[in-house]
Design a protein around this motif. Sequence first.
Motif, mmCIF file in Angstrom:
data_model
loop_
_atom_site.group_PDB
_atom_site.id
_atom_site.type_symbol
_atom_site.label_atom_id
_atom_site.label_comp_id
_atom_site.label_asym_id
_atom_site.label_seq_id
_atom_site.Cartn_x
_atom_site.Cartn_y
_atom_site.Cartn_z
ATOM 1 N N HIS A 75 65.579 34.193 -8.347
ATOM 2 C CA HIS A 75 66.921 33.780 -8.749
ATOM 3 C C HIS A 75 67.715 33.532 -7.478
ATOM 4 O O HIS A 75 67.434 34.120 -6.453
ATOM 5 N N TYR B 195 70.452 34.684 -6.291
ATOM 6 C CA TYR B 195 71.540 35.658 -6.363
ATOM 7 C C TYR B 195 72.349 35.672 -5.073
ATOM 8 O O TYR B 195 71.783 35.704 -3.985
ATOM 9 N N TYR C 48 66.767 41.378 -14.051
ATOM 10 C CA TYR C 48 67.678 40.278 -13.756
ATOM 11 C C TYR C 48 69.133 40.682 -13.997
ATOM 12 O O TYR C 48 69.405 41.710 -14.622
ATOM 13 N N GLU D 131 64.345 34.681 -18.613
ATOM 14 C CA GLU D 131 65.449 35.091 -17.744
ATOM 15 C C GLU D 131 64.990 36.038 -16.643
ATOM 16 O O GLU D 131 65.618 36.128 -15.595
ATOM 17 N N SER E 75 62.173 33.406 -14.462
ATOM 18 C CA SER E 75 62.479 31.981 -14.386
ATOM 19 C C SER E 75 61.310 31.068 -14.750
ATOM 20 O O SER E 75 61.333 29.877 -14.448
#
Length: 333
Positions: A56, A58, A112, A317, A320
């Motif tokens: 992700h 982030y 996540y 989620e 991915s």
Amino acid sequence: MASQSPEPKISIETPIRAPSAVPVDDAVLPFEVSSLDLRGRLTRLGPALDDVLNKHDYPPAVGKLLGEAMVLTTLLGSSLKFDGRFILQTQTDGPVSFLIVDFQAPDRLRAYARFDAKRLEQGLDSGALLGHGHLAMTIDQGPDMSRYQGLVALEGGSLEDAAHEYFLRSEQIPTRVRLAVGEEWRGGEGPKHHWRAGGMLLQFLPKAPERARQPDLHPGDAPEGIVTHAVEEDDAWIEGQSLIATVEDVELIDPDLSGERLLYRLFHERGVRVFPPLPLRAQCSCSRDAVSGMLESFAAKDRAEMVKDGKVVVTCEFCSSLYEFTPDEAGVE
Ligand SMILES: [Zn+2]
């Protein structure tokens, strides 16, 4: 207070060795300081943390918070003695509104976070990122077993604070937790940026339950002038707490300091015993079959609304991964 009779002396020699200097990443190291009735676990995360966070995009503050949640989950979940699941979730009103870490015994970890990028300001600590809401910890032992869920209110404090509150209220086990996450930049070949995380859980488990008494965190709303009952903590637990309080963040995440050496540094005067490390790995449990099963459980109308450009695409989620279905495969009439 009656003192405990000493343990019978064991005549065979207890094997003793020097602490290993080899750092072990992605593992939980259980330990025991029996002279103080302390038990604990030390987690170190390296490549597994990169694996989860790099799937992700982030922002650093969110990655750090999710890393803390992952360490806390491994400290709590690795004590499961069955092939169960330990799920840690937060639901709050802060910039990071939802976090989930899913630990599947014995070693699988996935996680996540959901966040609002517009509300992420510089310098927010983990308490401010979470805001107010609750932390839920769920133990799932399989389809035929009852689920256990523990809830703690989050009121602007850190995940460490929430863990302390949980153990005081629900488990009534004197417990201290330390969590640390950092970023590391390396030169040379390969990726330059790496995440590192570490944490420690320390619990006081005396044989005599009266030794485990703890003062309440909040004095409550007793009228002024009323002297609240003072609880004296056991000397062994006072010592345990002061020792874990000396652990610095950098020691928890130092790639060159082995977990065994860190434990020796803390507890060598009292004698510390380590158990075999429990390895951890980042692996999602999603699959095309599972996603297909989930689609089947949706109402026909909802499935039909998922068709975009002639196909149904579902993203996991956690990791991915993309799963693509034709409308026919997705059960769209
Ligand atoms: Zn997945």
